[in-house]
Design a protein around this motif. Structure first.
Motif, short mmCIF file in Angstrom:
data_model
loop_
_atom_site.label_atom_id
_atom_site.label_comp_id
_atom_site.label_asym_id
_atom_site.label_seq_id
_atom_site.Cartn_x
_atom_site.Cartn_y
_atom_site.Cartn_z
N GLU A 1 0.86 -1.12 -0.08
CA GLU A 1 -0.14 0.04 -0.03
C GLU A 1 1.01 1.27 0.20
OE1 GLU A 1 -2.97 -0.06 3.09
OE2 GLU A 1 -4.08 -1.74 2.24
N LEU A 2 2.05 1.17 0.44
CA LEU A 2 2.83 2.48 0.38
C LEU A 2 3.58 2.57 -0.79
CD1 LEU A 2 4.21 1.81 4.29
CD2 LEU A 2 2.86 3.79 3.24
N LEU A 3 3.59 1.69 -1.60
CA LEU A 3 4.40 1.94 -2.71
C LEU A 3 3.32 2.66 -3.94
CD1 LEU A 3 6.45 1.31 -5.17
CD2 LEU A 3 5.13 -0.78 -5.64
N ILE A 4 3.80 3.95 -4.12
CA ILE A 4 2.96 4.85 -5.07
C ILE A 4 2.92 4.47 -6.43
CG2 ILE A 4 2.53 7.10 -5.90
CD1 ILE A 4 4.28 8.14 -3.34
N GLY A 5 4.34 3.95 -6.90
CA GLY A 5 4.63 3.48 -8.20
C GLY A 5 5.93 3.95 -8.71
N MET A 6 6.03 3.89 -9.99
CA MET A 6 7.40 4.24 -10.67
C MET A 6 7.52 5.90 -10.84
SD MET A 6 9.23 2.59 -14.04
CE MET A 6 8.12 3.71 -15.43
N LEU A 7 8.51 6.56 -10.68
CA LEU A 7 8.66 7.90 -11.26
C LEU A 7 9.34 8.20 -12.31
CD1 LEU A 7 11.22 10.05 -8.68
CD2 LEU A 7 11.30 7.54 -9.41
N GLY A 8 9.42 9.40 -12.70
CA GLY A 8 10.57 9.75 -13.68
C GLY A 8 9.67 10.12 -14.99
#
Lengths: 565, 158
Positions: A249-256
């Motif tokens: 749940e704490l993983l927002i996702g990939m950035l960039g």
């Protein structure tokens, strides 16, 4: 014992626990191949191109965590391998690459198949050696393996002239290495760690920025615990996919550049970046002056040169991220997860505003659907390799990764042709998992000869070709930034991929519907031989969101919402 | 201030082995750093050599240079000099027809003298701080020097 230089190479491999060598023989390396023929301690996999040998060794290393080994001959054998060395250097992959060289007496004479190999590899390896005497070979080989895997890992190249492989000398691999000038700093400074913990405790909107260094350091499970106990949201780089499980749940996702809206907004709004095993790559940061503008930065990395290279670190910590996170976990009690409740809600709102998704609004299959579908059907049971381009970004965005070392891709160098040979190496390292290579109709042709390797060695890699008849990522840029002038990116003229796979003795499928895809994937997994699944996908699909090159992270081009049109 | 290009002197202790110099110079060229001058010689009774590199860059660039140098496997130590004694030597070939006593006096002001006399030319040498060598070379111009060679700087931290 007194043995030849060629035998020393074999003995060193055995002592290092090498079980698979990828390579291609030739004149200058023949003495070593003669010894490979005589032994049965490790397997040699004959790729059909030296570049593929190095990529296969990279795939093997990334999946197993061990040092990958490749062997090639002098001259063109070596120059073919250079792309692989550069790829491994950019992504910090531990490799030992052995090349043959013309005999010492011919070096410098422009001899047949002579090239200044160490001169070329110097700038794309962690270290390299030209061996001039067999008596140095045991030390050099032992150093090569040690340097490759320690500190910030990387490829080490050992160039051995043919007469040195024939020369007899004493072999003792028990020697103690004395590398006075090379002592990687693995333990983080306790004072800095304490300060970092205090900064985290004080922060209102802290954010974990997780990088590939965590996977290299085998620290993913420590990081998972740290994230869990602090309740601080996390973004992953492309290199870090699988550090946290997709359902965390704490993983927002990939950035960039192709990160999710919520990830990029979180990075733009955070007041404390907790960077672990990252290097602030331009594809991650976008415009540097706007990157995490209001945040202090904690930066943990094994490589001092990565710290404050691009973004100034307020809390620099040089050390192995596994050690540092373990030290941080001891003080985790000082951090109250309740403090970040409203921050977590902000991020949930970001996600609800612009979730990472795609629209199924055309007759043709959407490429993102294929990635998601493979995730649903195979999930944790597959290792995922990719080539480079749109399919690579969709794989990073949409595959439900559950563990470190599940995702193998060419990140830093962006090497088209990486995926198929890498997936062969992945399968060799991890035979119990299905080895999938997501690729495009452009990339697959760049190492397509590996069909032969996979057939000969019975390595059942499943290549899923997302065929849009375009060099898709370049086409996307041309559409968006070059006024739709699609210069040399239309790949309408193509081979018959089914026949191509069959010509080598593999199996091929061409699918146009979802039902056909499900059936093809099921069949390919059951058949257990190398396969091409060509999926005819929507031609003009773009990878979204997108931060235009050099733009600020928060200035994303977004997927049009349904009903916007 | 910090973004300005500053002159910097960096000393590097390296293992004296094949291709170590090209590792250093490749690093500078590959990352776009400048080398103003470079001297290198073995350290007596050791397996090491000492390089003195004069370079220029912003604070961040200089920090990267020292870190990247450190990353090279054969590099033992990198000194980014702050408080140092720095010297450079220069040799100048002049026509013998010039006023030799004036030349000798000028050289003496820069720790030098005339060290060789031939049929048509003399050779003078000086050894001083690089900035003072610059001044000396301006002053010597009036004596029509035919050739000038500078050694590049060497430095020791105080």
């Amino acid at each position: 014992m007194q043995i030849s230089g060629a035998q020393m190479v074999i003995e060193a491999f055995i002592a290092e626990g090498v079980d698979t060598v990828f390579g291609y023989p030739g004149g200058a390396i023949m003495n070593v191949y003669d010894e490979i023929y005589k032994q049965d301690k490790f397997e040699h996999i004959l790729n059909r191109h030296e570049q593929a040998s190095v990529h296969a060794a990279e795939g093997y290393s990334k999946a197993s965590g061990k040092v990958g080994v490749a062997m090639i001959t002098s001259g063109p054998g070596f120059t073919n391998a250079v792309t692989g060395l550069a790829d491994a250097y950019m992504d910090s992959i531990p490799l030992v690459v052995i090349s043959g060289q013309v005999p010492m007496s011919l070096i410098g004479t422009d001899a047949f198949q002579e090239i200044d190999a160490v001169g070329i590899s110097r700038s794309c390896t962690k270290h390299n050696y030209l061996v001039t005497d067999a008596k140095d070979l045991p030390r050099i080989l032992k150093e090569a393996f040690y340097i490759a895997r320690s500190g910030r890992p990387g490829p080490v190249h050992v160039d051995i002239p043919k007469d040195v492989t024939a020369q007899i000398a004493e072999f003792d691999y028990e020697i103690e290495l004395d590398l006075e000038t090379y002592k990687p700093h693995t333990k983080g400074n306790p004072r800095q760690i304490k300060k970092a913990i205090e900064a985290i405790a004080k922060a209102k909107r802290p954010l974990f920025y997780l990088g590939g260094g965590i996977i290299n350091a085998n620290a993913a499970y420590e990081v998972r615990e740290f994230v869990q106990k602090t309740g601080i949201p996390a973004v992953e780089t492309f290199m870090a996919r699988g550090v946290l499980s997709h359902d965390d749940e704490l993983l927002i996702g990939m950035l960039g550049m192709h990160g999710s809206y919520a990830s990029n907004m979180a990075m733009s709004e955070t007041d404390l970046v907790i960077g672990l095993g990252v290097r602030f790559d331009d594809r991650v940061t976008g415009k540097l002056s706007e990157f995490a503008k209001n945040a202090d930065v904690i930066h943990v990395d094994i490589d001092p040169a990565s710290i404050s290279k691009l973004v100034n670190a307020d809390y620099p910590i040089v050390g192995d991220v596994k050690n540092v996170v373990a030290d941080m976990l001891e003080q985790v009690g000082k951090i109250d997860s309740e403090n970040y409740e409203s921050w977590r809600e902000t991020i949930i709102n970001f996600n609800e505003l612009h979730p990472l998704t795609f629209h199924e609004d055309t007759d043709r299959i959407k490429p993102q659907w294929v990635v998601k579908r493979v995730g649903e059907l195979l999930g944790d049971s597959a290792n995922i390799s990719t080539d480079v381009g749109q399919h690579q970004m969709w794989a990073g965005q949409f595959y439900p990764f559950t563990r470190p070392r599940q995702f193998i891709s060419s990140s830093g160098l962006g090497t088209m042709g990486f995926g198929f040979p890498a997936a062969i190496g992945v399968k060799a390292a991890s035979p119990e998992k299905t080895s999938i290579n997501f690729t495009g109709d452009g990339s697959i042709l760049m190492n397509v000869q590996e069909l032969m390797t996979a057939v000969e060695k019975k390595i059942p890699v499943i290549n899923i070709i997302l065929n849009n008849n375009f060099l898709g990522m370049v086409r996307q840029w041309q559409t968006l930034f070059y006024d739709k002038r699609h210069a040399e990116t239309d790949l309408s003229v193509q081979p018959d991929f089914v026949k191509l796979a069959e010509a080598f003795g593999g199996i091929g499928y061409r699918v146009k519907t979802k039902e056909e895809f499900d059936a093809a994937l099921k069949d390919a997994v059951e058949k257990n031989i190398v396969a091409f699944i060509e999926v005819i996908v929507e031609r003009m699909e773009n990878v979204m969101p997108m931060v235009p090159s050099g733009g600020s992270l928060f200035n994303m081009m977004l997927l049009e919402k349904k009903g916007d049109k | 201030m910090t973004e300005e290009n500053q002159r910097r002197v960096v000393s590097v202790i390296v293992i004296n082995e094949a291709s170590v110099l090209s590792r250093i110079t490749d690093l500078f060229s590959g990352r776009g750093y400048n080398i103003t001058s470079l001297t290198v010689a073995p350290i007596p009774e050791s397996k090491y050599s000492r390089l003195t590199i004069v370079t220029a860059g912003s604070v961040r660039v200089i920090e990267q240079i020292t870190k990247q140098l450190h990353k090279l496997i054969p590099v033992l130590r990198v000194y980014e000099h702050e408080d140092m004694v720095e010297k450079e030597m220069a040799m100048i070939k002049l026509p013998i027809s010039e006023n030799l006593s004036d030349i000798n006096t000028l050289c003496e002001a820069y720790n030098g003298k005339i060290v060789n006399a031939g049929e048509n030319t003399i050779i003078a040498m000086v050894a001083d701080e690089p900035k003072r060598i610059d001044n000396f070379l301006k002053a010597i111009k009036r004596y029509n020097p035919k050739e000038i060679v500078r050694s590049g700087a060497v430095a020791l931290e105080r």
